[in-house]
Write a protein that holds these residues in place. Structure first.
Motif, PDB file in Angstrom:
ATOM      1  N   ASP A 293       0.487   4.345   4.076  1.00 34.87           N
ATOM      2  CA  ASP A 293       0.111   4.699   3.001  1.00 34.87           C
ATOM      3  C   ASP A 293       0.459   6.776   2.545  1.00 34.87           C
ATOM      4  O   ASP A 293       1.997   7.792   2.103  1.00 34.87           O
TER       5      ASP A 293
ATOM      6  N   ILE B 275      -4.998  -0.352  -4.867  1.00 40.02           N
ATOM      7  CA  ILE B 275      -5.443   0.181  -3.607  1.00 40.02           C
ATOM      8  C   ILE B 275      -6.422  -1.042  -3.259  1.00 40.02           C
ATOM      9  O   ILE B 275      -6.544  -1.382  -1.677  1.00 40.02           O
TER      10      ILE B 275
ATOM     11  N   ARG C 115       0.793  -1.459  -0.117  1.00 39.70           N
ATOM     12  CA  ARG C 115       0.325   0.381   0.095  1.00 39.70           C
ATOM     13  C   ARG C 115       1.130   1.155  -0.238  1.00 39.70           C
ATOM     14  O   ARG C 115       0.335   2.063  -0.548  1.00 39.70           O
TER      15      ARG C 115
END
Length: 495
Positions: A424, A397, A295
């Motif tokens: 992230d 994602i 991520r």
């Protein structure tokens, strides 16, 4: 636009929030999110997300003009990474606040801070004030998004939560398409400041709908008890935010003296990140750690590159802000299409292959983007290339979120989700700092549009951003091969 599309994923809940998923009213089995009992709340909170999404997707188009007028192109990356830096701290703070006193406080304070940041950025006369405004926006955005997800957990029954969460995700599609174009028109006709100054007035309507409903359905601590403040988690979040800010400063300063704040920043950030992410994340241990790492790698590399797309088109190819924004407009639709494709039940057995394919598309798009620095390459090719990259991001994602829940026991979902969002946001800060440093070091701070081949153009500064990010995305392709469970789940429980 970069900070926008990932902001939807900043809603990670503290593990205690997961325990707090209760509803204040006995639901009617026939209710939907737009039934009379939920309509005002649903429209209100989705409208708040819609406004945040519109601002976030519009800001990328106005940013090149703002940076040039404020003589701050050399600090261009700060305007994006500052948003993520403060969001890191705000996400953790909002979870603690909502647990102790309910989500009304963080939602209200967050919207107030977001509006204040917009006003500060829109009235800035120097670049540091503009960056400060963006940082205040990030703090407010982090509070709001987490607070709204706690509202979902408390105010909606189990069967309605997927629908309202889907509405949150859908609220980013139209702004992703319309936002850059509308921002370009406003920037050209009224000036870039109105992209920021026009939005605070619009929050009145959703607030008037949502706040009374939040107060009625989701206020106060669960069952009348206030859990203890997790001071260690707050300290770690503060360490990450301060460390990231110092690293950004060092990366943009590029003087020998800046080495000191850079070292202090790393000393703060690294142990804090290790304390908040699953063990094995940085060595891509199989299973959950690699999902969390993916991520960060995907989001950080793509968003850092995307943040420089409008600036490159405006300064190097002479496009207007409106046309530069149009290069990103199609990406909203293809991102949503990628998310839809990965949700098809018949593709579930091939989820890891989908993430590999998605990362290949991301790496290819980022690597191909700087080809528009060559005058012989049509400018419209970047819009096509970027739409494929956004499709890949939609695959990656969304799949990372699905895999995270698949690898997490119910009592671990909140903590592991928080780790995913921290990865992230942190990767966005770090890679934007790296890209900004490379951009400034190669003369990007004086980049401006000139005639083809004239001295003063700095295409190498943009290539120094895109090509390293393509290499990071390519490393993400390897990470996708390690997503399957190869480690006992108990050994990778988030700290």
């Amino acid at each position: 636009m970069g900070s926008g599309r990932t902001l939807a994923g900043m809603a990670a809940l503290d593990p205690r929030d997961t325990d707090a998923l209760t509803t204040s009213d006995e639901p009617d089995p026939a209710d939907t999110v737009l039934s009379r009992s939920y309509r005002a709340l649903s429209i209100g909170i989705v409208s708040v997300v819609l406004l945040i999404a519109f601002e976030a997707t519009a800001v990328g188009t106005a940013m090149p003009v703002a940076a040039r007028e404020l003589d701050g192109v050399a600090s261009y990356a700060f305007a994006f990474s500052g948003f993520f830096t403060t969001s890191l701290f705000a996400m953790v703070l909002a979870g603690q606040w909502a647990d102790r006193r309910g989500p009304l406080g963080p939602v209200t304070a967050g919207i107030g801070a977001f509006a204040a940041g917009l006003l500060l950025a829109g009235t800035a006369t120097v670049m540091w004030a503009f960056v400060l405004g963006r940082a205040v926006q990030g703090f407010g955005g982090g509070l709001v998004i987490v607070g709204l997800y706690v509202v979902i957990g408390r105010a909606y029954p189990d069967r309605l939560r997927p629908a309202i969460v889907a509405a949150f995700a859908a609220s980013w599609v139209v702004p992703s398409i319309v936002g850059p174009l509308a921002s370009g028109v406003v920037t050209e006709q009224l000036g870039w400041r109105w992209v920021f100054l026009g939005i605070p007035v619009l929050v009145v309507f959703p607030l008037a709908l949502a706040l009374p409903q939040i107060r009625r359905r989701a206020s106060g601590p669960v069952a009348g008890t206030a859990p203890a403040l997790d001071r260690r988690r707050i300290r770690l979040a503060l360490g990450i935010s301060l460390g990231a800010g110092l690293l950004q400063y060092a990366a943009q300063d590029l003087r020998p003296l800046s080495l000191l704040p850079g070292l202090v920043g790393a000393a703060l950030l690294v142990p804090a990140a290790l304390g908040l992410l699953p063990p094995g994340t940085y060595r891509a241990a199989r299973g959950l750690p690699s999902v969390v790492l993916l991520r960060g790698v995907a989001s950080g590399s793509f968003i850092a590159a995307e943040s420089f797309v409008p600036l490159m088109l405006v300064t190097q190819r002479g496009l207007s802000p409106t046309l530069a924004g149009f290069s990103l407009a199609a990406g909203g639709g293809t991102w949503a299409a990628g998310s839809w494709v990965q949700s098809r039940p018949r593709l579930e057995p091939y989820r890891e292959r989908l993430t590999t394919f998605g990362m290949v598309l991301v790496a290819a798009a980022v690597a191909a983007a700087p080809t528009v620095l060559i005058d012989a390459v049509p400018v419209w090719t970047l819009a096509v290339v970027w739409s494929f990259g956004c499709f890949g991001m939609g695959l990656v994602i969304s799949s990372a979120s699905v895999l995270l829940l698949k690898l997490s026991a119910p009592e671990e979902a909140g903590t592991n989700s928080a780790s995913l969002q921290i990865s992230d946001a942190l990767s966005n800060v770090v890679l934007l700092s790296v890209g900004g440093a490379a951009f400034a070091a190669l003369g990007g701070g004086t980049a401006g549009h000139t005639a083809a081949g004239a001295s003063g153009s700095h295409p190498a500064a943009f290539a120094a951003v895109f090509l390293p990010m393509a290499a990071v995305a390519l490393a993400g392709v390897w990470v996708t091969t390690r997503l399957g469970p190869g480690v006992n789940r108990e050994s990778v429980v988030a700290k």
